[in-house]
Design a protein around this motif. Structure first.
Motif, PDB file in Angstrom:
ATOM      1  N   GLU A  92       0.820  -1.210   0.000  1.00 42.67           N
ATOM      2  CA  GLU A  92       0.000   0.000   0.000  1.00 42.67           C
ATOM      3  C   GLU A  92       0.856   1.262   0.000  1.00 42.67           C
ATOM      4  OE1 GLU A  92      -3.800   1.979   2.378  1.00 42.67           O
ATOM      5  OE2 GLU A  92      -2.921   0.113   3.114  1.00 42.67           O
ATOM      6  N   CYS A 130       2.052   1.813  -3.474  1.00 38.84           N
ATOM      7  CA  CYS A 130       0.946   2.285  -4.307  1.00 38.84           C
ATOM      8  C   CYS A 130       0.724   3.785  -4.091  1.00 38.84           C
ATOM      9  CB  CYS A 130      -0.328   1.517  -3.971  1.00 38.84           C
ATOM     10  SG  CYS A 130      -0.335  -0.211  -4.523  1.00 38.84           S
ATOM     11  N   LYS A 131       0.699   4.188  -2.842  1.00 39.65           N
ATOM     12  CA  LYS A 131       0.495   5.609  -2.525  1.00 39.65           C
ATOM     13  C   LYS A 131       1.663   6.479  -2.979  1.00 39.65           C
ATOM     14  CE  LYS A 131      -2.636   4.992   1.414  1.00 39.65           C
ATOM     15  NZ  LYS A 131      -2.800   5.080   2.883  1.00 39.65           N
ATOM     16  N   CYS A 147      -6.065  -0.756  -3.942  1.00 38.39           N
ATOM     17  CA  CYS A 147      -5.429   0.568  -4.066  1.00 38.39           C
ATOM     18  C   CYS A 147      -5.604   1.145  -5.474  1.00 38.39           C
ATOM     19  CB  CYS A 147      -3.943   0.459  -3.744  1.00 38.39           C
ATOM     20  SG  CYS A 147      -3.571   0.061  -2.023  1.00 38.39           S
TER      21      CYS A 147
END
Length: 213
Positions: free
Chosen positions: A74, A77-78, A104
């Motif tokens: 995650e 992804c961010k 995500c």
């Protein structure tokens, strides 16, 4: 037409933005993340991916060579990854990790090491955007291509035709002007190239040549 994913592992990290711009015509940019545990080397992490995202709009193909991809997916992804690839051999649940990446809003991929039979990834093919077949042992750049890995690529392409025809098959390790055509002929359509691209006087021209395969 092949998709080329130049590996920044072979770029000049003191001039990373400059080198990324040299290969801006490529379909993707390959970012190797190593934790010193899953593989015997340490590379880069989330802050570098964030920095890369700020300097390019290229599709970021982030390859997690780490023991616990679910713990970090995650964050990557961010940070700006467009696709997150993790290893089948990692310690986290494969289906859960795929689900996390998808939640995500990103593409999901799984990689297999040379010693892993290709059949091991078959149960997940229907849920993946890409499978990465390593053509060297993961962890270090500049290794010699393993030609026997092409049998895995052929078998995977044949299997995917019925289950997930749109599956991208990526190869990573020892890709150059001799081995790239072999990989493409076997059914790979995404070529990761590091030393061959960034070691060239004109990296952009190498990208163009591989894209034409």
């Amino acid at each position: 037409m092949a998709k080329v994913s130049p590996s920044i592992l072979a770029a000049d990290f003191a001039n990373l933005e400059r080198d990324i711009h040299k290969v801006s015509g490529a379909a993707m940019l390959h970012v190797d993340v190593m934790d010193g545990h899953f593989v015997p080397n340490i590379s880069i992490g989330v802050p570098v991916v964030e920095s890369i995202r700020k300097c390019t709009d290229m599709f970021l193909d982030v390859h997690l060579m780490i023991s616990h991809p679910k713990q970090y997916a995650e964050q990557f992804c961010k940070a700006g990854a467009d696709l997150v690839c993790f290893h089948l051999e990692a310690e986290d649940d494969v289906q859960e990790t795929i689900g996390l990446i998808r939640s995500c809003g990103k593409k999901a991929a799984v990689s297999i090491k040379p010693q892993t039979p290709v059949e091991a990834v078959y149960p997940f093919v229907k849920d993946l955007d890409m499978v990465l077949v390593m053509t060297v042992e993961p962890g270090f750049g500049g290794q010699k291509f393993m030609p026997d890995m092409l049998d895995k690529v052929k078998a995977l392409r044949a299997y995917a035709q019925n289950v997930n025809p749109a599956l991208d098959i990526e190869v990573d390790g020892g890709i150059n002007f001799e081995t790239a055509p072999q990989a493409a002929a076997a059914g790979a359509n995404v070529l990761v190239a590091g030393s061959c691209v960034f070691g060239a006087e004109e990296p952009g021209k190498v990208v163009e040549a591989f894209t034409a395969l």
